[in-house]
Design a protein around this motif. Sequence first.
Motif, PDB file in Angstrom:
ATOM      1  N   SER A  26      37.612  42.490  30.432  1.00  0.00           N
ATOM      2  CA  SER A  26      37.689  42.295  28.867  1.00  0.00           C
ATOM      3  C   SER A  26      37.576  40.523  29.127  1.00  0.00           C
ATOM      4  CB  SER A  26      38.775  42.544  28.390  1.00  0.00           C
ATOM      5  OG  SER A  26      39.566  42.477  28.334  1.00  0.00           O
ATOM      6  N   THR A  27      38.286  40.246  29.938  1.00  0.00           N
ATOM      7  CA  THR A  27      38.535  39.163  30.339  1.00  0.00           C
ATOM      8  C   THR A  27      37.043  38.386  31.785  1.00  0.00           C
ATOM      9  OG1 THR A  27      40.270  38.556  32.269  1.00  0.00           O
ATOM     10  CG2 THR A  27      40.834  38.737  30.267  1.00  0.00           C
ATOM     11  N   GLY A  28      36.256  39.275  32.148  1.00  0.00           N
ATOM     12  CA  GLY A  28      35.854  38.320  32.359  1.00  0.00           C
ATOM     13  C   GLY A  28      36.210  38.539  34.466  1.00  0.00           C
ATOM     14  N   CYS A  29      36.970  39.326  34.626  1.00  0.00           N
ATOM     15  CA  CYS A  29      37.772  39.064  36.595  1.00  0.00           C
ATOM     16  C   CYS A  29      37.589  40.050  36.502  1.00  0.00           C
ATOM     17  CB  CYS A  29      39.091  38.831  35.753  1.00  0.00           C
ATOM     18  SG  CYS A  29      39.997  39.047  37.598  1.00  0.00           S
ATOM     19  N   PHE A  30      36.730  39.378  38.206  1.00  0.00           N
ATOM     20  CA  PHE A  30      36.523  40.738  39.132  1.00  0.00           C
ATOM     21  C   PHE A  30      37.451  41.576  39.219  1.00  0.00           C
ATOM     22  CE2 PHE A  30      33.463  37.174  40.777  1.00  0.00           C
ATOM     23  CZ  PHE A  30      33.044  37.947  40.029  1.00  0.00           C
ATOM     24  N   VAL A  31      37.300  43.025  39.403  1.00  0.00           N
ATOM     25  CA  VAL A  31      38.379  43.879  39.873  1.00  0.00           C
ATOM     26  C   VAL A  31      37.687  44.748  41.349  1.00  0.00           C
ATOM     27  CG1 VAL A  31      39.139  44.108  37.311  1.00  0.00           C
ATOM     28  CG2 VAL A  31      37.030  45.836  38.699  1.00  0.00           C
ATOM     29  N   VAL A  32      36.105  44.241  42.010  1.00  0.00           N
ATOM     30  CA  VAL A  32      36.075  44.918  42.673  1.00  0.00           C
ATOM     31  C   VAL A  32      36.747  44.197  44.095  1.00  0.00           C
ATOM     32  CG1 VAL A  32      34.187  45.401  44.158  1.00  0.00           C
ATOM     33  CG2 VAL A  32      34.133  46.000  41.478  1.00  0.00           C
ATOM     34  N   GLU A  33      37.035  44.674  44.952  1.00  0.00           N
ATOM     35  CA  GLU A  33      37.353  43.913  45.959  1.00  0.00           C
ATOM     36  C   GLU A  33      36.756  43.589  47.132  1.00  0.00           C
ATOM     37  OE1 GLU A  33      41.526  46.452  47.414  1.00  0.00           O
ATOM     38  OE2 GLU A  33      39.883  47.290  48.387  1.00  0.00           O
ATOM     39  N   ARG A  34      35.127  43.515  46.812  1.00  0.00           N
ATOM     40  CA  ARG A  34      34.384  43.177  47.714  1.00  0.00           C
ATOM     41  C   ARG A  34      33.923  41.813  47.289  1.00  0.00           C
ATOM     42  NH1 ARG A  34      28.906  44.696  48.562  1.00  0.00           N
ATOM     43  NH2 ARG A  34      29.089  46.535  46.613  1.00  0.00           N
ATOM     44  N   LEU A  35      34.439  40.855  46.589  1.00  0.00           N
ATOM     45  CA  LEU A  35      34.684  38.976  46.824  1.00  0.00           C
ATOM     46  C   LEU A  35      35.859  38.845  47.499  1.00  0.00           C
ATOM     47  CD1 LEU A  35      32.811  38.843  43.397  1.00  0.00           C
ATOM     48  CD2 LEU A  35      31.984  38.535  45.604  1.00  0.00           C
ATOM     49  N   LYS A  36      36.940  40.225  47.990  1.00  0.00           N
ATOM     50  CA  LYS A  36      38.360  40.004  48.089  1.00  0.00           C
ATOM     51  C   LYS A  36      38.539  38.487  49.726  1.00  0.00           C
ATOM     52  CE  LYS A  36      41.878  42.043  49.612  1.00  0.00           C
ATOM     53  NZ  LYS A  36      42.991  43.268  49.991  1.00  0.00           N
ATOM     54  N   SER A  37      37.143  37.695  50.446  1.00  0.00           N
ATOM     55  CA  SER A  37      36.876  37.199  50.758  1.00  0.00           C
ATOM     56  C   SER A  37      37.299  35.564  49.672  1.00  0.00           C
ATOM     57  CB  SER A  37      36.280  36.984  51.995  1.00  0.00           C
ATOM     58  OG  SER A  37      35.253  37.176  51.123  1.00  0.00           O
ATOM     59  N   ARG A  38      36.392  36.101  48.590  1.00  0.00           N
ATOM     60  CA  ARG A  38      36.622  34.563  47.918  1.00  0.00           C
ATOM     61  C   ARG A  38      37.686  34.196  47.206  1.00  0.00           C
ATOM     62  NH1 ARG A  38      30.387  34.849  45.248  1.00  0.00           N
ATOM     63  NH2 ARG A  38      29.393  34.547  46.882  1.00  0.00           N
ATOM     64  N   TRP A  39      38.233  36.001  46.851  1.00  0.00           N
ATOM     65  CA  TRP A  39      39.148  35.717  46.276  1.00  0.00           C
ATOM     66  C   TRP A  39      41.069  34.474  46.445  1.00  0.00           C
ATOM     67  CZ3 TRP A  39      39.750  41.165  44.599  1.00  0.00           C
ATOM     68  CH2 TRP A  39      39.053  41.160  43.746  1.00  0.00           C
TER      69      TRP A  39
END
Length: 361
Positions: free
Chosen positions: A216-229
């Motif tokens: 609900s805060t617009g935060c990613f929860v998918v691990e696809r972008l883990k490298s960016r995280w």
Amino acid sequence: MLRRFIFTIFSIFVFLFIVLFFIYRIEKNTEKTKIEYNEKKLIQLSSQLIKDEINNILSDIKILSSHHEIERFLKSPRLNKQILIKEFVQFIQIKKIYDQIRILNPKGKEVIRINFNKKPVVVQTRNLQDKSKRPYFKASISLKKDEFYLSPIDLNVEFGKVEKKFKPVIRLAKVLFNQKAEKKGILILNYNASILLKKLNLILKSKGKELLLLDSTGCFVVERLKSRWKAERNNTGHLFFKNYYPSAWKEINKKKKGYFINQKGVFTYTTFYPLKHFKNSKTSIYPEKFYWTIISFIPEKIFTQSSINVIRNFSLIFIFLLIALSFGAWFYVKNLTERQNNYEQFQILSEAIKQSYSAIV
């Protein structure tokens, strides 16, 4: 002859361009309609998958909470604790989708805990923690007999700190009542949300697409972008969608679901409210703020490539037809010119014969 040939070729060129241009426009619109339909279908399937998965885990905690060994444990904890632990170990081993099974006492202290990481591990009494200050305990302890607690997708916290290993979880809880309707504890399951995220990614059939799940805060929860995280996450491991797609985020915030194309690519999205789909479920945040946004995203590069392929195919058709018709036009003009030349020579010859005949007469 040359002037006539150039005029014929130019006419053919204009005619082919106009016809193929209109066909291309129709094909492009058809392709857009097809993409929109497929993406909306993908979002619909994703929503149904989430609904089915949560329904399954809610069924698990409902069945587990009514297990006769729990009833015995509530009557006599010391005598039946080890028996209940064995039941929990067997359950978590068979399911393989839960990271933890716990029972908290009414004050928020863990009394039983089994962790699962490839195999079940029973946590010793000295390592059991006080969870009385955690939001899920405060929300769960107020539940009525037939109510469930369902958490947003969150990161796992141990001893007050987020685990180093990225581990998204969904917590489920149900209050345990004795025969006198007294609250004797809380049963909590930590569902490994990575399983759900992997299932969502399996829906993707087209290479290059992305299925994004936001809280609900617009935060990613998918691990696809883990490298960016790793480079850009804050201290809780979060990364926000608006940091990458600000204009798309503004558009998504206008409606609960939709489809649009911008300079970044194609976005199809819907908003999923878990508490609306599951009766008697509650959470630690306001219900209207508990939702997930499911986004299917086709990057501009992939979407543009589809248009380029259509243009390339039509260009090849255009060139092939232009060359073929040019050869045809060349033979046509050549034949027509020869016929005209023959006709002119025939006219000259006829005129010469007439003049010769007149002279003889």
